[in-house]
Enzyme design. Structure first.
Site: not given
Length: 422
Positions: A156, A286
């Protein structure tokens, strides 16, 4: 400027930006239309061998012009005739005047169209299978190298029991091995449409051979063998069953799901700074944040894998709406969905190979994450010890949950000796 007009129209990035030369060629016009001509030559050779009045000179003429296609003439013929196969019959006949009367003799358009598609599917799998094998090999090496490196497991996406970096890679490997099986099976299951006539009854060939069923069956067998297939489909309409396309593209869509899962895992681990895909010296993460190391290859795989999975809807719907012996509303769709599926699978495998060849692991970061969570993982051992001592597991679980928050202030003070004992 030479080639400048290419930048004035849309170009599929699958070809211009991503896919390999081998796969791009496999679905090219050059491959398609030279295959048409080779199939016409196979048909003529088999018909001659079985007694039809076809000469060696006609076949030699066809063979000598198998590759020199006048694409401009074919395009003009198609504009006039509104029929791609007959446009190429006329174009071929133009450079083979002696053979013109026997080109495409007794055949329907799907003789060249469908059989060529099956050849392209087969050859497409032959491009993909070695690439998938290389990815499995690289990932197996990575798994073996990191088999004993403990890492925090997640269920999870919450911290769970420890696993190892190598064992996690084996989860990826197992899925890829299933894909290898599926692709090989789909490739081997492909058959040839063969020489079946306009509605699959071989009526035109029965007429050519004056009702000799044995010769018609032998014609089908001979052409199938010449095309490199061991078997032809026993029953067809005008086309081979479009469920064949479902079988082929479903294996590619399944591969897409596998690659998406693998690359999503890598992206999650990159965020944790535990594992990183190859990052080149001059690569920019970036434009605004130079410290970033974006997992761009894994992101590309996920992006393209979504397209690959989505393409499966096309053959599913196409197969479901084929009327009786065939309808033409499959044609335009298949021109897009079949090539794009293979082109997309091609680039995600090439990219995944690049990733798996250069995966970087950061053991110290992994160790820090383990130390941070280790006190909480100790609660499972507490449960087991209490149950062994005669306690109720559910009560023990409740007590361990009560212990959980109590450990929080002391996590940083847990020394190595205690951690190792746990």
């Amino acid at each position: 400027m030479e080639g400048a007009d290419e930048f004035m129209k849309y170009r599929s990035p699958l070809v211009s930006r991503y896919a390999s030369k081998e796969m791009a060629y496999n679905f090219s016009d050059r491959k398609k239309f030279t295959t048409w001509r080779k199939l016409w030559i196979c048909l003529a050779k088999a018909e001659k061998a079985l007694g039809l009045p076809i000469t060696d000179a006609q076949i030699s003429e066809m063979e000598s012009h198998a590759e020199d296609i006048d694409f401009a003439m074919a395009a003009e013929e198609e504009r006039k005739l509104r029929h791609d196969v007959m446009a190429h019959v006329h174009t071929f006949a133009h450079c083979c005047p002696t053979a013109a009367p026997i080109i495409h003799l007794g055949a329907t358009s799907c003789y060249v169209g469908d059989n060529t598609d099956l050849i392209m599917l087969r050859d497409g799998f032959d491009v993909l299978l070695p690439k998938l094998a290389r990815v499995i090999d690289r990932l197996a090496n990575f798994a073996e190298k990191n088999a004993d490196l403990p890492t925090l497991g997640f269920t999870h996406y919450q911290p769970a029991q420890l696993t190892t970096v190598g064992k996690r890679a084996c989860l990826w490997l197992q899925d890829l091995a299933m894909d290898m099986r599926n692709l090989q099976r789909a490739r081997d299951d492909l058959r040839f449409r063969g020489v079946k006539g306009t509605t699959g009854t071989q009526a035109s060939f029965l007429q050519l051979f004056q009702g000799d069923h044995d010769k018609v069956e032998e014609l089908d067998r001979m052409v199938t063998e010449m095309a490199g297939f061991k078997k032809a489909y026993l029953v067809t309409g005008q086309t081979y069953s479009r469920k064949v396309d479902i079988d082929s593209l479903s294996t590619l869509a399944s591969l897409g799901a596998t690659v998406h899962k693998i690359c999503t895992d890598i992206r999650l681990l990159a965020n944790l700074k535990e594992i990183e895909e190859p990052f080149e010296k001059e690569q920019i993460g970036s434009s605004a944040m130079p410290y970033k190391r974006n997992p761009m290859r894994a992101e590309r795989c996920c992006s393209l894998a979504r397209h690959l999975v989505a393409l499966l809807a096309d053959p599913l719907q196409t197969a479901s709406v084929q009327w009786l012996e065939r309808t033409l509303d499959d044609s335009a769709n298949r021109r897009i969905s079949l090539p794009e599926s293979f082109l997309t699978a091609d680039i995600i495998l090439s990219t995944l190979q690049n990733i798996t060849e250069g995966l970087v692991v950061y053991p110290k970061v992994i160790e820090r994450h383990i130390r941070h969570e280790l006190p909480f993982m100790a609660t499972e051992n507490i449960i087991m010890a209490m149950v062994k001592a005669g306690g109720n597991r559910q009560v023990a679980r409740f007590l361990s949950e009560e212990v959980h928050p109590l450990l929080e202030p002391y996590k940083a003070k847990m020394d190595v000796k205690i951690e190792l004992e746990l």
